[in-house]
Scaffold this motif. Structure first.
Motif, PDB file in Angstrom:
ATOM      1  N   THR A  17      74.987  58.397  40.992  1.00 19.43           N
ATOM      2  CA  THR A  17      73.671  57.966  41.043  1.00 19.43           C
ATOM      3  C   THR A  17      73.560  56.858  40.033  1.00 19.43           C
ATOM      4  O   THR A  17      74.277  56.930  39.184  1.00 19.43           O
ATOM      5  N   GLY A  18      72.438  56.296  40.216  1.00 16.99           N
ATOM      6  CA  GLY A  18      72.143  54.933  39.245  1.00 16.99           C
ATOM      7  C   GLY A  18      71.863  55.563  37.966  1.00 16.99           C
ATOM      8  O   GLY A  18      72.125  55.093  36.829  1.00 16.99           O
ATOM      9  N   ASN A  48      78.041  43.846  43.328  1.00 15.88           N
ATOM     10  CA  ASN A  48      78.504  44.909  44.021  1.00 15.88           C
ATOM     11  C   ASN A  48      78.420  46.186  43.349  1.00 15.88           C
ATOM     12  O   ASN A  48      79.152  47.194  43.647  1.00 15.88           O
ATOM     13  N   ILE A  49      77.366  46.094  42.386  1.00 12.12           N
ATOM     14  CA  ILE A  49      77.362  47.574  41.328  1.00 12.12           C
ATOM     15  C   ILE A  49      77.053  48.710  42.326  1.00 12.12           C
ATOM     16  O   ILE A  49      77.649  49.866  42.293  1.00 12.12           O
ATOM     17  N   LYS A  50      75.851  48.595  43.142  1.00 11.98           N
ATOM     18  CA  LYS A  50      75.706  49.646  43.986  1.00 11.98           C
ATOM     19  C   LYS A  50      76.581  50.314  44.897  1.00 11.98           C
ATOM     20  O   LYS A  50      76.629  51.460  45.148  1.00 11.98           O
ATOM     21  N   ILE A  51      77.241  49.341  45.561  1.00 11.49           N
ATOM     22  CA  ILE A  51      78.432  49.718  46.394  1.00 11.49           C
ATOM     23  C   ILE A  51      79.363  50.479  45.755  1.00 11.49           C
ATOM     24  O   ILE A  51      79.949  51.832  46.221  1.00 11.49           O
ATOM     25  N   ARG A  85      79.175  51.857  42.740  1.00 15.36           N
ATOM     26  CA  ARG A  85      78.695  53.190  42.337  1.00 15.36           C
ATOM     27  C   ARG A  85      78.782  54.164  43.340  1.00 15.36           C
ATOM     28  O   ARG A  85      79.175  55.273  43.189  1.00 15.36           O
ATOM     29  N   THR A  86      78.313  53.730  44.484  1.00 11.63           N
ATOM     30  CA  THR A  86      78.063  55.037  45.737  1.00 11.63           C
ATOM     31  C   THR A  86      79.595  55.248  45.965  1.00 11.63           C
ATOM     32  O   THR A  86      79.950  56.576  46.327  1.00 11.63           O
ATOM     33  N   GLU A 143      71.021  46.134  40.190  1.00 12.09           N
ATOM     34  CA  GLU A 143      71.320  46.200  41.756  1.00 12.09           C
ATOM     35  C   GLU A 143      70.435  45.588  42.743  1.00 12.09           C
ATOM     36  O   GLU A 143      71.064  45.043  43.736  1.00 12.09           O
ATOM     37  N   ARG A 144      69.403  45.249  42.173  1.00 11.98           N
ATOM     38  CA  ARG A 144      68.407  44.785  43.368  1.00 11.98           C
ATOM     39  C   ARG A 144      68.308  43.209  43.199  1.00 11.98           C
ATOM     40  O   ARG A 144      67.855  42.549  43.876  1.00 11.98           O
ATOM     41  N   ILE A 196      69.615  49.532  35.413  1.00 13.66           N
ATOM     42  CA  ILE A 196      70.686  49.550  36.486  1.00 13.66           C
ATOM     43  C   ILE A 196      70.026  49.320  37.995  1.00 13.66           C
ATOM     44  O   ILE A 196      70.645  48.527  38.729  1.00 13.66           O
ATOM     45  N   SER A 197      69.020  49.730  38.190  1.00 10.18           N
ATOM     46  CA  SER A 197      68.296  49.643  39.412  1.00 10.18           C
ATOM     47  C   SER A 197      67.792  47.978  39.585  1.00 10.18           C
ATOM     48  O   SER A 197      67.938  47.209  40.635  1.00 10.18           O
TER      49      SER A 197
END
Length: 171
Positions: A15-16, A4-7, A9-10, A34-35, A30-31
């Motif tokens: 930003t990443g 859930n890093i992207k969730i 983080r946003t 997240e992917r 990080i990208s």
């Protein structure tokens, strides 16, 4: 493995690249996490805890409560964020004080991690009513592991003595 890093983080408006800078890794790393191109369980526990700090979350929010952090972090349990009076921070940091006496209201276990929050009793309150400790100390960048737990033996009922040691940055 999904994470859930992207969730998270946003939700924090980062930003990443900003997250990467704050935890000391490259934006591409990080990208990839997240992917799902990199398995989050391969991340060092120190890096995971830095992400938790920046995103103001716990490990289970990142990896999901059904997942277990493995790799070198496999032997660790819960992470406890504990306030520590500023007058004791130097002694813990230099290893002179390698124990904590605490009320066992958190169910401490051998192998659990501790992240200390230095406090001197001063704090600020933002417009949402959130309190932030004003005390600053390098101990807030360190992570400690509970090595042994003593109960009874003259300690007040419900209290424990925790033997602690700093976790290596490579773990």
């Amino acid at each position: 493995m999904e994470n859930n890093i992207k969730i998270l983080r946003t939700q924090k408006g980062l930003t990443g690249r900003q997250l990467a800078e704050q935890i000391g890794v490259g934006a591409e790393t990080i990208s990839k996490y997240e992917r799902g191109a990199l398995d989050i369980t391969s991340m060092k526990i120190g890096t995971l805890l830095k992400i938790c700090d920046v995103l103001d979350c716990n490990l289970s929010e990142i990896v999901g409560s059904s997942h277990r952090i493995s790799s070198k972090a496999n032997s660790y349990g819960k992470v406890h964020f504990l306030k520590l009076n500023i007058e004791f921070c130097d002694d813990v940091l230099n290893g002179k004080k390698n124990f904590e006496i605490r009320n066992n209201d958190r169910g401490f276990q051998t192998g659990d991690l501790i992240k200390f929050i230095p406090t001197d009793g001063t704090y600020s309150v933002d417009l949402n009513g959130n309190e932030t400790q004003l005390a600053r100390h390098p101990i807030s960048e360190r992570i400690y592991k509970i090595k042994y737990i003593l109960s009874g033996w003259g300690l007040k009922n419900g209290y424990v003595a925790l033997a602690i040691e700093e976790v290596s940055k490579d773990e």
